[in-house]
Design a protein around this motif. Structure first.
Motif: not given
Length: 109
Positions: A5-10, A60-65
């Protein structure tokens, strides 16, 4: 594969920045164990295998899973969210593949 989710990504982005480890990825895995058969495991990882599934999140695509192939099958359609409230606080996985879960919410079958 799991989505954030956006919250988790943040929150993941904030944690990476606080650790000074923005080059790492969040690894989400399913491991045998737990009171219902499987449990979720999440940690920051810099060792990404050639057969791992990698997905970027955030504007920005900086959070990679990163998810290994075996876990990817069990996490198909799952969502990782972050809650910060009086009743609940922390990361939570909603997984449509889980047939049952335990009271602590950390394991499933």
């Amino acid at each position: 594969m799991i989505t954030l989710t956006d919250t988790a990504t943040s929150k993941v982005g904030q944690l990476l920045q606080a650790e000074g480890a923005e080059d790492l990825a969040l690894r989400v895995a399913v491991r045998p164990g737990g009171c219902s058969g499987f449990s979720y495991e999440m940690f920051f990882d810099g060792d990404i295998a050639a057969d791992d599934n990698v997905t970027n999140f955030g504007d920005d695509g900086k959070v990679r899973v990163v998810v290994d192939p075996a876990s990817a099958q069990l996490l198909e359609g799952a969502t990782l969210d972050y809650k910060d409230g009086l009743e609940q606080s922390g990361f939570a996985v909603t997984n449509p593949n889980a047939t049952r879960s335990c009271g602590c919410g950390q394991s499933f079958s």
